[in-house]
Scaffold this active site. Structure first.
Site, PDB file in Angstrom:
ATOM      1  N   ALA A   1      43.051  43.362  35.612  1.00  0.00           N
ATOM      2  CA  ALA A   1      44.009  42.616  36.439  1.00  0.00           C
ATOM      3  C   ALA A   1      44.240  43.266  37.803  1.00  0.00           C
ATOM      4  O   ALA A   1      44.633  42.567  38.758  1.00  0.00           O
ATOM      5  CB  ALA A   1      45.330  42.454  35.691  1.00  0.00           C
TER       6      ALA A   1
ATOM      7  N   ARG B   1      38.353  30.550  35.606  1.00  0.00           N
ATOM      8  CA  ARG B   1      39.644  30.735  34.943  1.00  0.00           C
ATOM      9  C   ARG B   1      40.797  30.384  35.892  1.00  0.00           C
ATOM     10  O   ARG B   1      40.600  29.661  36.867  1.00  0.00           O
ATOM     11  CB  ARG B   1      39.715  32.167  34.411  1.00  0.00           C
TER      12      ARG B   1
ATOM     13  N   ARG C   1      41.931  41.606  20.224  1.00  0.00           N
ATOM     14  CA  ARG C   1      42.701  40.449  20.705  1.00  0.00           C
ATOM     15  C   ARG C   1      41.784  39.535  21.522  1.00  0.00           C
ATOM     16  O   ARG C   1      40.870  40.009  22.192  1.00  0.00           O
ATOM     17  CB  ARG C   1      43.842  40.887  21.632  1.00  0.00           C
TER      18      ARG C   1
ATOM     19  N   HIS D   1      42.945  41.755  41.231  1.00  0.00           N
ATOM     20  CA  HIS D   1      43.508  40.641  41.982  1.00  0.00           C
ATOM     21  C   HIS D   1      44.630  41.037  42.937  1.00  0.00           C
ATOM     22  O   HIS D   1      45.064  40.204  43.732  1.00  0.00           O
ATOM     23  CB  HIS D   1      43.989  39.571  40.998  1.00  0.00           C
TER      24      HIS D   1
ATOM     25  N   ASP E   1      41.364  50.663  48.299  1.00  0.00           N
ATOM     26  CA  ASP E   1      41.137  51.779  49.227  1.00  0.00           C
ATOM     27  C   ASP E   1      40.342  52.896  48.554  1.00  0.00           C
ATOM     28  O   ASP E   1      39.472  53.510  49.172  1.00  0.00           O
ATOM     29  CB  ASP E   1      42.467  52.312  49.761  1.00  0.00           C
TER      30      ASP E   1
ATOM     31  N   ASN F   1      35.332  47.969  36.026  1.00  0.00           N
ATOM     32  CA  ASN F   1      36.021  46.724  35.671  1.00  0.00           C
ATOM     33  C   ASN F   1      37.500  46.964  35.953  1.00  0.00           C
ATOM     34  O   ASN F   1      38.204  47.586  35.148  1.00  0.00           O
ATOM     35  CB  ASN F   1      35.803  46.341  34.215  1.00  0.00           C
TER      36      ASN F   1
ATOM     37  N   TYR G   1      37.046  37.367  25.322  1.00  0.00           N
ATOM     38  CA  TYR G   1      36.383  38.619  25.712  1.00  0.00           C
ATOM     39  C   TYR G   1      35.308  39.092  24.723  1.00  0.00           C
ATOM     40  O   TYR G   1      34.716  40.151  24.942  1.00  0.00           O
ATOM     41  CB  TYR G   1      37.443  39.714  25.887  1.00  0.00           C
TER      42      TYR G   1
ATOM     43  N   ARG H   1      42.923  34.391  39.410  1.00  0.00           N
ATOM     44  CA  ARG H   1      41.778  35.280  39.146  1.00  0.00           C
ATOM     45  C   ARG H   1      40.620  35.041  40.109  1.00  0.00           C
ATOM     46  O   ARG H   1      39.608  35.737  40.059  1.00  0.00           O
ATOM     47  CB  ARG H   1      41.271  35.091  37.708  1.00  0.00           C
TER      48      ARG H   1
ATOM     49  N   HIS I   1      32.867  42.149  35.562  1.00  0.00           N
ATOM     50  CA  HIS I   1      33.828  41.421  34.732  1.00  0.00           C
ATOM     51  C   HIS I   1      33.108  40.850  33.521  1.00  0.00           C
ATOM     52  O   HIS I   1      31.962  40.394  33.631  1.00  0.00           O
ATOM     53  CB  HIS I   1      34.487  40.284  35.524  1.00  0.00           C
ATOM     54  N   ILE I   2      33.794  40.884  32.404  1.00  0.00           N
ATOM     55  CA  ILE I   2      33.241  40.333  31.167  1.00  0.00           C
ATOM     56  C   ILE I   2      33.163  38.810  31.278  1.00  0.00           C
ATOM     57  O   ILE I   2      32.159  38.193  30.939  1.00  0.00           O
ATOM     58  CB  ILE I   2      34.123  40.755  29.974  1.00  0.00           C
ATOM     59  N   THR I   3      34.253  38.227  31.754  1.00  0.00           N
ATOM     60  CA  THR I   3      34.313  36.782  31.949  1.00  0.00           C
ATOM     61  C   THR I   3      33.927  36.457  33.390  1.00  0.00           C
ATOM     62  O   THR I   3      33.777  37.360  34.230  1.00  0.00           O
ATOM     63  CB  THR I   3      35.740  36.257  31.689  1.00  0.00           C
TER      64      THR I   3
ATOM     65  N   GLU J   1      31.317  46.259  40.831  1.00  0.00           N
ATOM     66  CA  GLU J   1      32.468  45.616  40.176  1.00  0.00           C
ATOM     67  C   GLU J   1      31.931  44.707  39.078  1.00  0.00           C
ATOM     68  O   GLU J   1      31.022  43.904  39.325  1.00  0.00           O
ATOM     69  CB  GLU J   1      33.244  44.795  41.213  1.00  0.00           C
TER      70      GLU J   1
ATOM     71  N   PRO K   1      43.426  48.027  33.086  1.00  0.00           N
ATOM     72  CA  PRO K   1      44.459  47.768  32.091  1.00  0.00           C
ATOM     73  C   PRO K   1      44.086  46.722  31.048  1.00  0.00           C
ATOM     74  O   PRO K   1      43.472  45.708  31.361  1.00  0.00           O
ATOM     75  CB  PRO K   1      45.657  47.294  32.929  1.00  0.00           C
ATOM     76  N   ASN K   2      44.487  47.048  29.835  1.00  0.00           N
ATOM     77  CA  ASN K   2      44.380  46.187  28.649  1.00  0.00           C
ATOM     78  C   ASN K   2      42.975  46.119  28.063  1.00  0.00           C
ATOM     79  O   ASN K   2      42.794  45.586  26.960  1.00  0.00           O
ATOM     80  CB  ASN K   2      44.913  44.767  28.924  1.00  0.00           C
TER      81      ASN K   2
HETATM   82  O1  CA2 Z   1      36.686  39.372  32.716  1.00  0.00           O
HETATM   83  C1  CA2 Z   1      37.066  40.522  32.951  1.00  0.00           C
HETATM   84  O2  CA2 Z   1      36.421  41.527  32.669  1.00  0.00           O
HETATM   85  C2  CA2 Z   1      38.443  40.722  33.589  1.00  0.00           C
HETATM   86  O3  CA2 Z   1      38.354  41.848  34.469  1.00  0.00           O
HETATM   87  C3  CA2 Z   1      39.389  41.001  32.440  1.00  0.00           C
HETATM   88  C4  CA2 Z   1      40.843  41.167  32.899  1.00  0.00           C
HETATM   89  C5  CA2 Z   1      41.273  40.001  33.768  1.00  0.00           C
HETATM   90  O4  CA2 Z   1      42.582  40.248  34.293  1.00  0.00           O
HETATM   91  C6  CA2 Z   1      40.322  39.740  34.917  1.00  0.00           C
HETATM   92  O5  CA2 Z   1      40.749  38.588  35.610  1.00  0.00           O
HETATM   93  C7  CA2 Z   1      38.899  39.532  34.411  1.00  0.00           C
HETATM   94  C8  CA2 Z   1      41.801  41.250  31.722  1.00  0.00           C
HETATM   95  C9  CA2 Z   1      41.496  42.328  30.733  1.00  0.00           C
HETATM   96  C10 CA2 Z   1      42.399  42.172  29.567  1.00  0.00           C
HETATM   97  O6  CA2 Z   1      41.746  42.680  28.427  1.00  0.00           O
HETATM   98  C11 CA2 Z   1      42.072  42.187  27.219  1.00  0.00           C
HETATM   99  C12 CA2 Z   1      41.283  42.563  26.171  1.00  0.00           C
HETATM  100  C13 CA2 Z   1      41.529  42.072  24.919  1.00  0.00           C
HETATM  101  C14 CA2 Z   1      42.590  41.214  24.710  1.00  0.00           C
HETATM  102  C15 CA2 Z   1      43.388  40.855  25.773  1.00  0.00           C
HETATM  103  C16 CA2 Z   1      43.139  41.347  27.021  1.00  0.00           C
END
Ligand code: CA2
Length: 151
Positions: free
Chosen positions: A81, A114, A23, A84, A91, A78, A28, A118, A107-109, A105, A15-16
């Protein structure tokens, strides 16, 4: 270790992540999912398909992991959210690795730098490995591992 040559890698995004590039670039980066796809396509030999998808829907992401099992496709995931708290996704990820397929798995960050919510991943315990904190390079390293381990 996968036994067959890899012809397709599923790169699944939760998601997102469809909002990448528009954003929170300070968190990111400024690239979007098309940029990520282009980077990955350029990093793999011809004959390897990068099948990059994104969804905000937990059920759809679970269905894609079932598809990975049925088509014997390695996965870069990836979970965003869902990382978590989604035991349903955990599963489904376990079905992939229990089928002998790699699931990395990514993650970008680096979530450990954080907010404390997380710091826990319900996915890591069933993943083949975890790569976090290297921006889009996290994905490239994951694909590289999948292709090397299948040789
Ligand atoms: O660092 C990552 O890749 C995360 O999986 C990104 C998730 C976050 O919930 C994880 O803790 C770490 C959030 C992705 C939200 O993506 C956005 C992209 C652009 C602007 C806002 C959110």
């Amino acid at each position: 270790m996968t036994s067959n040559p890899v012809t397709r890698v599923l790169v699944l995004n939760g998601p997102n992540l469809g909002r990448l590039g528009s954003r929170e670039p300070e968190v990111y980066g400024s690239g979007n999912l098309s940029d990520l796809e282009a980077l990955l396509v350029a990093s793999v030999p011809s004959g390897v398909e990068i099948d990059l998808r994104q969804t905000n829907d937990e059920a759809e992401l679970i269905d894609w992991l079932h598809e990975a099992v049925d088509s014997a496709s390695p996965v870069v995931l990836n979970p965003a959210a869902f990382t978590h708290y989604s035991y349903g996704l955990r599963d489904a990820a376990a079905l992939v690795t229990k089928a002998g397929l790699p699931l990395v798995e990514v993650h970008i960050t680096n979530p450990h730098t954080r907010e404390s919510f997380r710091h826990d991943s319900v996915i890591s315990g069933v993943a083949t490995g975890v790569i976090a904190g290297f921006g889009f390079d996290s994905y490239r390293l994951a694909v590289d591992h999948i292709l090397r381990s299948a040789r």
